[in-house]
Write a protein that holds these residues in place. Structure first.
Motif, PDB file in Angstrom:
ATOM      1  N   GLU A 173      49.917  58.990  42.409  1.00  0.00           N
ATOM      2  CA  GLU A 173      48.729  58.604  42.336  1.00  0.00           C
ATOM      3  C   GLU A 173      48.504  57.013  42.692  1.00  0.00           C
ATOM      4  OE1 GLU A 173      45.946  57.338  38.369  1.00  0.00           O
ATOM      5  OE2 GLU A 173      47.459  59.008  38.264  1.00  0.00           O
ATOM      6  N   VAL A 174      47.302  56.580  43.160  1.00  0.00           N
ATOM      7  CA  VAL A 174      47.304  55.241  43.737  1.00  0.00           C
ATOM      8  C   VAL A 174      46.111  54.737  43.271  1.00  0.00           C
ATOM      9  CG1 VAL A 174      46.891  53.667  45.563  1.00  0.00           C
ATOM     10  CG2 VAL A 174      48.414  55.705  45.827  1.00  0.00           C
ATOM     11  N   VAL A 175      46.046  53.834  42.533  1.00  0.00           N
ATOM     12  CA  VAL A 175      44.766  53.015  42.042  1.00  0.00           C
ATOM     13  C   VAL A 175      44.921  51.438  42.740  1.00  0.00           C
ATOM     14  CG1 VAL A 175      43.926  52.029  39.765  1.00  0.00           C
ATOM     15  CG2 VAL A 175      45.295  53.962  39.706  1.00  0.00           C
ATOM     16  N   SER A 176      43.552  51.241  43.219  1.00  0.00           N
ATOM     17  CA  SER A 176      43.481  50.075  43.865  1.00  0.00           C
ATOM     18  C   SER A 176      42.467  49.074  43.029  1.00  0.00           C
ATOM     19  CB  SER A 176      42.867  50.023  45.187  1.00  0.00           C
ATOM     20  OG  SER A 176      43.649  50.726  46.158  1.00  0.00           O
ATOM     21  N   LEU A 177      42.605  47.816  42.869  1.00  0.00           N
ATOM     22  CA  LEU A 177      42.026  46.872  41.776  1.00  0.00           C
ATOM     23  C   LEU A 177      41.632  45.557  42.769  1.00  0.00           C
ATOM     24  CD1 LEU A 177      43.707  47.203  38.701  1.00  0.00           C
ATOM     25  CD2 LEU A 177      41.771  48.439  39.127  1.00  0.00           C
ATOM     26  N   ASP A 178      40.408  45.026  42.552  1.00  0.00           N
ATOM     27  CA  ASP A 178      40.111  43.652  43.146  1.00  0.00           C
ATOM     28  C   ASP A 178      39.684  42.986  42.190  1.00  0.00           C
ATOM     29  OD1 ASP A 178      39.965  41.441  44.628  1.00  0.00           O
ATOM     30  OD2 ASP A 178      38.681  42.722  46.358  1.00  0.00           O
ATOM     31  N   LEU A 179      40.543  41.946  41.532  1.00  0.00           N
ATOM     32  CA  LEU A 179      40.080  41.264  40.516  1.00  0.00           C
ATOM     33  C   LEU A 179      40.076  39.776  40.902  1.00  0.00           C
ATOM     34  CD1 LEU A 179      42.216  42.754  37.573  1.00  0.00           C
ATOM     35  CD2 LEU A 179      39.729  43.247  38.044  1.00  0.00           C
ATOM     36  N   GLU A 180      38.733  39.080  40.662  1.00  0.00           N
ATOM     37  CA  GLU A 180      38.785  37.685  41.098  1.00  0.00           C
ATOM     38  C   GLU A 180      39.398  37.149  42.159  1.00  0.00           C
ATOM     39  OE1 GLU A 180      39.517  35.292  37.722  1.00  0.00           O
ATOM     40  OE2 GLU A 180      38.260  36.620  36.473  1.00  0.00           O
ATOM     41  N   GLY A 181      39.363  38.071  43.524  1.00  0.00           N
ATOM     42  CA  GLY A 181      39.838  37.587  44.722  1.00  0.00           C
ATOM     43  C   GLY A 181      41.371  38.074  45.014  1.00  0.00           C
ATOM     44  N   ILE A 182      41.881  38.721  43.758  1.00  0.00           N
ATOM     45  CA  ILE A 182      43.439  39.169  43.932  1.00  0.00           C
ATOM     46  C   ILE A 182      43.465  40.726  44.013  1.00  0.00           C
ATOM     47  CG2 ILE A 182      45.567  39.446  42.724  1.00  0.00           C
ATOM     48  CD1 ILE A 182      44.843  36.818  41.109  1.00  0.00           C
ATOM     49  N   HIS A 183      44.055  41.238  44.895  1.00  0.00           N
ATOM     50  CA  HIS A 183      43.926  42.746  45.225  1.00  0.00           C
ATOM     51  C   HIS A 183      45.449  43.216  44.758  1.00  0.00           C
ATOM     52  CE1 HIS A 183      42.572  46.326  47.221  1.00  0.00           C
ATOM     53  NE2 HIS A 183      44.050  46.415  47.522  1.00  0.00           N
ATOM     54  N   PHE A 184      45.155  44.281  44.122  1.00  0.00           N
ATOM     55  CA  PHE A 184      46.342  45.071  43.402  1.00  0.00           C
ATOM     56  C   PHE A 184      46.452  46.424  43.869  1.00  0.00           C
ATOM     57  CE2 PHE A 184      45.364  42.046  40.111  1.00  0.00           C
ATOM     58  CZ  PHE A 184      46.619  41.425  39.757  1.00  0.00           C
ATOM     59  N   ASN A 185      47.295  47.103  44.128  1.00  0.00           N
ATOM     60  CA  ASN A 185      47.739  48.264  44.373  1.00  0.00           C
ATOM     61  C   ASN A 185      48.752  48.782  43.280  1.00  0.00           C
ATOM     62  OD1 ASN A 185      45.728  48.920  46.700  1.00  0.00           O
ATOM     63  ND2 ASN A 185      47.209  47.833  48.076  1.00  0.00           N
ATOM     64  N   VAL A 186      48.200  50.005  42.828  1.00  0.00           N
ATOM     65  CA  VAL A 186      49.304  50.348  41.881  1.00  0.00           C
ATOM     66  C   VAL A 186      49.768  51.881  42.159  1.00  0.00           C
ATOM     67  CG1 VAL A 186      49.671  51.151  39.291  1.00  0.00           C
ATOM     68  CG2 VAL A 186      48.368  48.887  39.794  1.00  0.00           C
ATOM     69  N   TRP A 187      50.967  52.262  42.469  1.00  0.00           N
ATOM     70  CA  TRP A 187      51.548  53.615  42.557  1.00  0.00           C
ATOM     71  C   TRP A 187      52.130  54.110  41.372  1.00  0.00           C
ATOM     72  CZ3 TRP A 187      52.034  49.532  46.138  1.00  0.00           C
ATOM     73  CH2 TRP A 187      51.126  49.817  47.479  1.00  0.00           C
ATOM     74  N   ASP A 188      52.128  55.366  41.279  1.00  0.00           N
ATOM     75  CA  ASP A 188      53.078  56.073  40.371  1.00  0.00           C
ATOM     76  C   ASP A 188      53.935  57.009  41.269  1.00  0.00           C
ATOM     77  OD1 ASP A 188      54.108  57.646  38.155  1.00  0.00           O
ATOM     78  OD2 ASP A 188      52.220  58.530  37.733  1.00  0.00           O
ATOM     79  N   GLY A 221      58.623  42.680  49.395  1.00  0.00           N
ATOM     80  CA  GLY A 221      59.112  41.298  48.581  1.00  0.00           C
ATOM     81  C   GLY A 221      58.016  40.786  47.646  1.00  0.00           C
ATOM     82  N   ARG A 222      56.881  41.175  47.863  1.00  0.00           N
ATOM     83  CA  ARG A 222      55.814  40.885  46.977  1.00  0.00           C
ATOM     84  C   ARG A 222      55.516  41.918  46.018  1.00  0.00           C
ATOM     85  NH1 ARG A 222      51.258  39.483  51.314  1.00  0.00           N
ATOM     86  NH2 ARG A 222      49.747  39.917  49.290  1.00  0.00           N
ATOM     87  N   ALA A 223      56.195  42.880  45.864  1.00  0.00           N
ATOM     88  CA  ALA A 223      55.811  43.942  44.754  1.00  0.00           C
ATOM     89  C   ALA A 223      56.577  43.479  43.481  1.00  0.00           C
ATOM     90  CB  ALA A 223      56.589  45.261  45.297  1.00  0.00           C
ATOM     91  N   VAL A 224      55.693  43.950  42.355  1.00  0.00           N
ATOM     92  CA  VAL A 224      56.304  43.845  41.303  1.00  0.00           C
ATOM     93  C   VAL A 224      56.571  45.066  40.572  1.00  0.00           C
ATOM     94  CG1 VAL A 224      55.707  43.512  38.819  1.00  0.00           C
ATOM     95  CG2 VAL A 224      54.733  41.657  40.602  1.00  0.00           C
ATOM     96  N   ALA A 225      57.845  45.650  40.237  1.00  0.00           N
ATOM     97  CA  ALA A 225      58.127  46.803  39.913  1.00  0.00           C
ATOM     98  C   ALA A 225      58.406  47.076  38.341  1.00  0.00           C
ATOM     99  CB  ALA A 225      59.585  47.430  40.461  1.00  0.00           C
ATOM    100  N   VAL A 226      57.677  47.984  37.753  1.00  0.00           N
ATOM    101  CA  VAL A 226      58.029  48.445  36.351  1.00  0.00           C
ATOM    102  C   VAL A 226      58.813  49.800  36.398  1.00  0.00           C
ATOM    103  CG1 VAL A 226      56.945  48.837  34.218  1.00  0.00           C
ATOM    104  CG2 VAL A 226      55.839  47.231  35.676  1.00  0.00           C
TER     105      VAL A 226
END
Length: 64
Positions: A1-16, A33-38
Motif C-alpha cells: 500500500e502506498v500513501v502520498s501526502l503533501d503538507l505545507e510544501g513537504i511531500h511524503f510517500n508512505v509504503w507498507d 538516504g532521505r528515508a525514515v524507517a519505522v
C-alpha cells in the motif's frame, strides 16, 4: 500500500512493505538516504524468529 501526502510544501510517500521473505529483494528499491524507517513487529511472535526478522531489517537499513 502506498500513501502520498503533501503538507505545507513537504511531500511524503508512505509504503507498507510485505514482510514475506519473497519480497525482500524489492524493498531495497524504496530505501534511500532521505528515508525514515519505522520497524514494526509483533511481540506475540516467537522470540527467535522475531530477532532474525529485526536483525535482517536493521542490516538492510544500515546498508543503505
Amino acid at each position: 500500500e502506498v500513501v502520498s501526502l503533501d503538507l505545507e510544501g513537504i511531500h511524503f510517500n508512505v509504503w507498507d512493505f510485505a514482510g514475506q521473505s519473497v519480497y525482500h529483494f524489492t524493498h531495497q528499491l524504496f530505501l534511500s538516504g532521505r528515508a525514515v524507517a519505522v520497524l514494526v513487529f509483533s511481540a506475540e511472535d516467537p522470540l527467535e524468529s522475531t530477532k532474525e526478522d529485526v536483525s535482517f531489517w536493521l542490516q538492510s537499513l544500515s546498508s543503505r
